[in-house]
Design a protein around this motif. Structure first.
Motif, short mmCIF file in Angstrom:
data_model
loop_
_atom_site.label_atom_id
_atom_site.label_comp_id
_atom_site.label_asym_id
_atom_site.label_seq_id
_atom_site.Cartn_x
_atom_site.Cartn_y
_atom_site.Cartn_z
N MET A 1 82.04 13.98 36.82
CA MET A 1 80.92 14.41 35.99
C MET A 1 81.31 14.47 34.50
SD MET A 1 77.74 15.24 36.09
CE MET A 1 76.47 16.13 35.23
N LYS A 2 82.47 15.09 34.22
CA LYS A 2 82.92 15.18 32.84
C LYS A 2 83.17 13.79 32.27
CE LYS A 2 86.29 17.24 29.74
NZ LYS A 2 87.52 18.03 29.58
N GLU A 3 83.73 12.90 33.10
CA GLU A 3 83.99 11.54 32.64
C GLU A 3 82.69 10.83 32.28
OE1 GLU A 3 86.10 7.40 34.24
OE2 GLU A 3 86.31 9.28 35.36
N HIS A 4 81.65 11.08 33.06
CA HIS A 4 80.34 10.48 32.76
C HIS A 4 79.82 10.98 31.41
CE1 HIS A 4 76.30 8.96 33.25
NE2 HIS A 4 75.80 10.19 33.19
N LYS A 5 79.94 12.28 31.16
CA LYS A 5 79.49 12.85 29.89
C LYS A 5 80.28 12.27 28.72
CE LYS A 5 77.99 17.26 31.85
NZ LYS A 5 78.16 18.73 31.86
N GLU A 6 81.58 12.13 28.90
CA GLU A 6 82.42 11.57 27.84
C GLU A 6 82.04 10.12 27.57
OE1 GLU A 6 86.29 12.28 29.42
OE2 GLU A 6 86.45 14.29 28.52
N ASN A 7 81.68 9.38 28.62
CA ASN A 7 81.25 7.99 28.43
C ASN A 7 79.94 7.91 27.66
OD1 ASN A 7 83.46 6.97 29.80
ND2 ASN A 7 82.41 6.86 31.79
N LEU A 8 79.02 8.83 27.96
CA LEU A 8 77.76 8.88 27.23
C LEU A 8 77.98 9.15 25.74
CD1 LEU A 8 75.47 10.92 29.67
CD2 LEU A 8 75.24 8.51 29.06
N LEU A 9 78.90 10.08 25.46
CA LEU A 9 79.19 10.41 24.06
C LEU A 9 79.89 9.25 23.35
CD1 LEU A 9 80.28 14.15 24.32
CD2 LEU A 9 78.17 13.22 23.38
N GLU A 10 80.74 8.58 24.06
CA GLU A 10 81.43 7.43 23.47
C GLU A 10 80.43 6.34 23.11
OE1 GLU A 10 84.96 4.42 24.83
OE2 GLU A 10 85.13 6.53 25.41
N GLU A 11 79.46 6.11 23.98
CA GLU A 11 78.43 5.11 23.70
C GLU A 11 77.57 5.53 22.51
OE1 GLU A 11 76.17 4.57 27.26
OE2 GLU A 11 77.90 3.89 28.44
N LYS A 12 77.24 6.81 22.42
CA LYS A 12 76.43 7.30 21.30
C LYS A 12 77.17 7.17 19.99
CE LYS A 12 72.59 9.18 19.89
NZ LYS A 12 71.29 8.50 20.08
N GLY A 327 74.76 11.02 10.79
CA GLY A 327 75.37 10.94 12.12
C GLY A 327 75.56 12.26 12.83
N ALA A 328 75.73 13.36 12.10
CA ALA A 328 76.05 14.63 12.75
C ALA A 328 74.89 15.15 13.60
CB ALA A 328 76.45 15.68 11.71
N PHE A 329 73.69 15.11 13.07
CA PHE A 329 72.53 15.63 13.80
C PHE A 329 72.29 14.84 15.08
CE2 PHE A 329 67.90 15.35 14.59
CZ PHE A 329 67.68 16.66 14.99
N GLU A 330 72.35 13.51 14.97
CA GLU A 330 72.07 12.65 16.12
C GLU A 330 73.09 12.86 17.24
OE1 GLU A 330 70.17 10.96 12.53
OE2 GLU A 330 72.20 11.68 12.99
N LEU A 331 74.37 12.99 16.87
CA LEU A 331 75.40 13.21 17.89
C LEU A 331 75.26 14.61 18.50
CD1 LEU A 331 77.79 12.02 19.39
CD2 LEU A 331 79.30 12.90 17.60
N LEU A 332 74.93 15.60 17.67
CA LEU A 332 74.75 16.94 18.20
C LEU A 332 73.61 16.98 19.23
CD1 LEU A 332 75.04 20.32 16.53
CD2 LEU A 332 72.86 19.81 17.62
N LYS A 333 72.51 16.29 18.94
CA LYS A 333 71.40 16.27 19.89
C LYS A 333 71.82 15.63 21.22
CE LYS A 333 67.93 17.62 19.23
NZ LYS A 333 67.45 19.00 19.40
N GLU A 334 72.68 14.61 21.16
CA GLU A 334 73.18 13.99 22.38
C GLU A 334 74.03 14.98 23.17
OE1 GLU A 334 73.72 10.72 25.08
OE2 GLU A 334 72.31 11.08 23.43
N ILE A 335 74.88 15.72 22.48
CA ILE A 335 75.73 16.70 23.15
C ILE A 335 74.88 17.81 23.75
CG2 ILE A 335 77.59 18.39 22.87
CD1 ILE A 335 78.64 16.63 20.55
N GLU A 336 73.86 18.27 23.01
CA GLU A 336 72.96 19.31 23.53
C GLU A 336 72.30 18.86 24.84
OE1 GLU A 336 71.01 22.15 20.21
OE2 GLU A 336 70.38 20.06 20.09
N SER A 337 71.96 17.59 24.92
CA SER A 337 71.23 17.10 26.08
C SER A 337 72.09 17.03 27.33
CB SER A 337 70.64 15.73 25.78
OG SER A 337 71.66 14.73 25.73
N ILE A 338 73.41 17.00 27.16
CA ILE A 338 74.27 16.85 28.33
C ILE A 338 75.13 18.06 28.64
CG2 ILE A 338 74.39 14.34 28.03
CD1 ILE A 338 77.20 14.63 26.98
N ILE A 339 75.20 19.03 27.72
CA ILE A 339 76.06 20.19 27.98
C ILE A 339 75.26 21.37 28.55
CG2 ILE A 339 75.90 21.37 25.75
CD1 ILE A 339 78.94 21.80 25.92
#
Length: 339
Positions: A1-12, A327-339
């Motif tokens: 599960m954590k690996e999936h989240k990390e992959n999503l963040l890497e893509e973002k 870039g900061a806002f967009e990445l934060l929204k991605e992290i919010e959606s998965i954490i």
């Protein structure tokens, strides 16, 4: 599960061409990472320990400095500006208080009024940025200007108000503003790598800020910002240091429990439709029951972009620092959606 989240963040990060670092903590769950270059010319990579400028993201430190002095009985939130500094402001209303300055309701002229000026760099064409190294150095930009709004009027974001708060801290504490914050806030919060560094004397592992030119080339922001940050913005931090900061604040290591509540209390409506309020601590999102969902730190300067949120119920913190202008806002929204 954590690996999936990390992959999503890497893509973002790839999608955003992100340059910076992030750190997110919710209970035992931890997501962290970095991307891009802290020095593009030398191809030095950003790391988790890299220090980033956070622009206005550090206004909360100024507010806490004031709260410390209030707790010590040296000030009150009703103290008037004219009684707290030995500086003349010929056109300022004599009843401006610390509360007005903290909540952006003082009406003082903002040296960077975004409704009038849309390019922060343009400020330094007539007043060289290398002369700006302390709060008093900002005074020629607004000291003799007329009020831009009525005292106590509705929320209007104001950088000059925080410069004035910094002058108050210096006058009351009898030391430099940056020395006070570094000693009384950063060190107590375990923010060991944070500080108000001068751009021509940056310590190791500090990211240079980068601005993209219309032709796709890059330049640093060394000529775009004050030489040293202060009460309205410009401290350097690591992403983890901001996580440490929120932990220390909520553990009451910086202020008493009562004063922490006053700091975090909603006070001014910023956007009623979106339930965004402002308090001494900065922006916050409320739910329909008028309870705080999250506290928000944000900062933008040319070549610097910062977002952080703290969720009080979940005790979750997400921090994103970028050494680009976006870039900061967009990445934060991605992290919010998965954490």
């Amino acid at each position: 599960m954590k690996e999936h989240k990390e992959n999503l963040l890497e893509e973002k990060q790839k999608e955003l061409f992100f340059s910076g670092a992030f750190y997110a903590k919710k209970g035992d769950e931890l997501l962290k990472g970095s991307c891009g270059f802290s020095n593009r010319s030398e191809k030095i990579l950003n790391e988790l320990d890299t220090r980033f400028s956070i622009a206005s993201g550090c206004k909360i430190f100024t507010a806490i400095a004031i709260c410390i002095l209030v707790e010590e009985g040296k000030l009150s939130f009703d103290s008037k500006l004219k009684d707290c500094v030995d500086v003349q402001f010929p056109y300022f209303h004599e009843d401006i208080t610390i509360h007005h300055l903290l909540t952006h309701t003082s009406g003082v002229p903002d040296y960077f009024n975004e409704e009038v000026i849309d390019d922060f760099e343009s400020l330094w064409k007539s007043y060289p940025m290398y002369n700006i190294r302390s709060p008093k150095d900002f005074l020629p930009l607004f000291q003799n200007e007329k009020m831009q709004a009525a005292i106590g009027s509705s929320f209007q974001y104001n950088n000059s108000g925080y410069i004035l708060l910094g002058l108050i801290v210096e006058n009351v504490a009898e030391c430099s503003f940056t020395e006070f914050v570094e000693k009384r806030i950063f060190r107590k919060a375990g923010m060991e790598r944070s500080g108000y560094f001068e751009m021509d004397r940056l310590p190791e592992q500090t990211a240079l800020g980068y601005i993209e030119e219309p032709d796709g080339t890059w330049k640093t922001n060394v000529y775009s910002l004050p030489a040293k940050g202060g009460p309205d913005g410009g401290a350097y931090v690591t992403a983890k240091d901001i996580v440490n900061f929120w932990q220390a604040l909520m553990d009451h290591r910086l202020l008493s429990e009562e004063m922490t509540k006053m700091l975090l209390e909603p006070r001014e409506i910023v956007n009623e439709e979106q339930n965004i309020y402002y308090g001494y601590s900065g922006y916050m999102l409320l739910n329909d029951d008028q309870k705080v969902v999250k506290y928000i730190q944000m900062g933008y300067d040319p070549g610097a972009n910062f977002r952080a949120v703290y969720y009080p119920v979940e005790k979750a913190t997400i921090v994103v620092c970028s050494n680009k202008s976006d870039g900061a806002f967009e990445l934060l929204k991605e992290i919010e959606s998965i954490i």
